[in-house]
Design a protein around this motif. Structure first.
Motif, short mmCIF file in Angstrom:
data_model
loop_
_atom_site.label_atom_id
_atom_site.label_comp_id
_atom_site.label_asym_id
_atom_site.label_seq_id
_atom_site.Cartn_x
_atom_site.Cartn_y
_atom_site.Cartn_z
N VAL A 139 53.72 -71.49 -23.62
CA VAL A 139 52.61 -72.18 -22.97
C VAL A 139 51.91 -73.16 -23.92
CG1 VAL A 139 50.40 -71.88 -21.78
CG2 VAL A 139 52.23 -70.20 -21.46
N LEU A 140 51.70 -72.74 -25.18
CA LEU A 140 50.92 -73.53 -26.12
C LEU A 140 51.77 -74.36 -27.07
CD1 LEU A 140 48.28 -70.79 -27.06
CD2 LEU A 140 48.06 -72.60 -25.35
N GLY A 141 53.06 -74.01 -27.19
CA GLY A 141 53.94 -74.77 -28.08
C GLY A 141 54.19 -74.05 -29.39
N PRO A 142 55.27 -74.44 -30.12
CA PRO A 142 55.66 -73.77 -31.36
C PRO A 142 54.59 -73.82 -32.45
CG PRO A 142 57.43 -75.16 -30.54
CD PRO A 142 56.23 -75.49 -29.73
N ALA A 143 53.94 -74.96 -32.62
CA ALA A 143 52.95 -75.09 -33.69
C ALA A 143 51.78 -74.14 -33.47
CB ALA A 143 52.45 -76.54 -33.77
N ALA A 144 51.27 -74.10 -32.24
CA ALA A 144 50.17 -73.20 -31.92
C ALA A 144 50.60 -71.74 -32.08
CB ALA A 144 49.68 -73.45 -30.49
N ALA A 145 51.85 -71.46 -31.72
CA ALA A 145 52.35 -70.09 -31.84
C ALA A 145 52.38 -69.64 -33.29
CB ALA A 145 53.73 -69.98 -31.21
N ARG A 146 52.72 -70.56 -34.20
CA ARG A 146 52.74 -70.20 -35.63
C ARG A 146 51.33 -69.89 -36.14
NH1 ARG A 146 56.81 -74.24 -35.76
NH2 ARG A 146 55.31 -75.86 -36.38
N ASP B 49 54.85 -64.18 -28.01
CA ASP B 49 56.04 -64.85 -27.49
C ASP B 49 55.73 -65.67 -26.24
OD1 ASP B 49 57.55 -63.71 -29.52
OD2 ASP B 49 58.08 -61.96 -28.31
N ARG B 50 54.95 -65.09 -25.35
CA ARG B 50 54.62 -65.79 -24.12
C ARG B 50 53.71 -66.99 -24.39
NH1 ARG B 50 53.21 -60.42 -20.41
NH2 ARG B 50 55.24 -59.39 -20.71
N SER B 51 52.85 -66.88 -25.40
CA SER B 51 51.95 -67.98 -25.73
C SER B 51 52.72 -69.18 -26.27
CB SER B 51 50.91 -67.52 -26.76
OG SER B 51 50.07 -66.54 -26.21
N GLU B 52 53.82 -68.93 -26.96
CA GLU B 52 54.60 -70.05 -27.50
C GLU B 52 55.12 -70.93 -26.38
OE1 GLU B 52 58.35 -70.97 -30.51
OE2 GLU B 52 57.77 -68.90 -30.07
#
Length: 282
Positions: free
Chosen positions: A73-80, A68-71
């Motif tokens: 910082v990195l954005g929705p696409a990277a989080a997926r 959740d925290r990475s989304e």
């Protein structure tokens, strides 16, 4: 190698940590794509740079809230992408092969009972206590083995959170708290952790007092699990050997002994008071 409780024996190699290494490589690639160093990324996801480094090296199981925290910082696409990599992870990485059958039962249990007279149960061990155990392992572990065992044990503890409808009951000997394994700081961390986990609604921790003349646990440590179809299985281990007990009558005898011990141990409330008292004396 080690099981999920004590320092373990040597009856089989642990599973490969390839899934952890893959997740770590994906996280590193996404972080690099965002042009962030570990030192820049870590505070944004509220972890230390050293901890992020261990995750990227495949030496730590990633906490759930990291996704959740990475989304943010990195954005929705990277989080997926990161979430897809996380789905390939298994909490069984690093566990000894002879422990895996019991670990699989634990994953689907509706009730899990544990009595320990040797070390604090693996599901309740804070990281400093885990380090203290593996630092004393004989023969000594390599650094890679050490890291994998620590990661595996910390990952197993997620069961307490991932299975809120599972009842966890632990009876532990007071002597394990008095022993001060690893020294004063490790003991303080242990007491703090037991007080924290003891507040979970699905966890009950009871201490067996040092003096208990009617002690039903003289046959040694034991673990019991109730499966989804309400059958009971038992597990015992020691000195590099283990036994999975699926015979209904034998499991029933273990259940009777455990029930007797719960009545002989301090109540959950009295255990909390004892832990708070011991914590205040440190």
């Amino acid at each position: 190698m080690a099981s999920d409780n004590g320092g373990g024996g040597q009856c089989g190699e642990p599973e490969s940590s390839d899934s952890l290494k893959t997740f770590g490589a994906v996280l590193k690639a996404l972080r690099d794509e965002a042009h962030l160093t570990q030192e820049q990324f870590a505070p944004r996801v509220q972890y230390s740079a050293a901890y992020i480094a261990k995750i990227e090296q495949g030496k730590r199981f990633p906490p759930r809230d990291l996704l959740d925290r990475s989304e943010e910082v990195l954005g929705p696409a990277a989080a997926r992408v990161l979430a897809a990599a996380a789905r390939s992870l298994t909490r069984k990485v690093g566990l000894a092969s002879w422990f895996l059958q019991w670990a699989a039962i634990e994953e689907g249990t509706t009730s899990l009972y544990a009595y320990e007279c040797r070390v604090i149960p693996g599901l309740l061990q804070p990281e400093p206590y885990i380090h203290a155990l593996f630092e004393r392992h004989l023969p000594p572990l390599t650094q890679d083995q050490f890291e994998r065992q620590v990661a595996a044990r910390l990952a197993r503890q997620q069961l307490l959170i991932d299975r809120p409808n599972t009842s966890f009951s632990f009876v532990i000997e007071q002597a394990l708290l008095e022993r001060r394994l690893g020294g004063a700081q490790v003991t303080v961390a242990l007491l703090d952790h037991l007080l924290l986990v003891g507040r979970y609604r699905n966890v009950e921790i009871q201490v067996m007092p040092l003096v208990q003349e009617d002690h039903a646990g003289f046959e040694g440590e034991m673990y019991l699990a109730e499966t989804a179809d309400h059958r009971w299985a038992g597990y015992v281990e020691g000195h590099g050997s283990s036994m999975l007990i699926t015979d209904a009558e034998a499991a029933s005898f273990m259940l009777q002994r455990y029930g007797k011990m719960r009545s002989q141990a301090l109540s959950h409330q009295d255990t909390t008071s004892l832990l708070e008292q011991m914590r205040g004396e440190r």
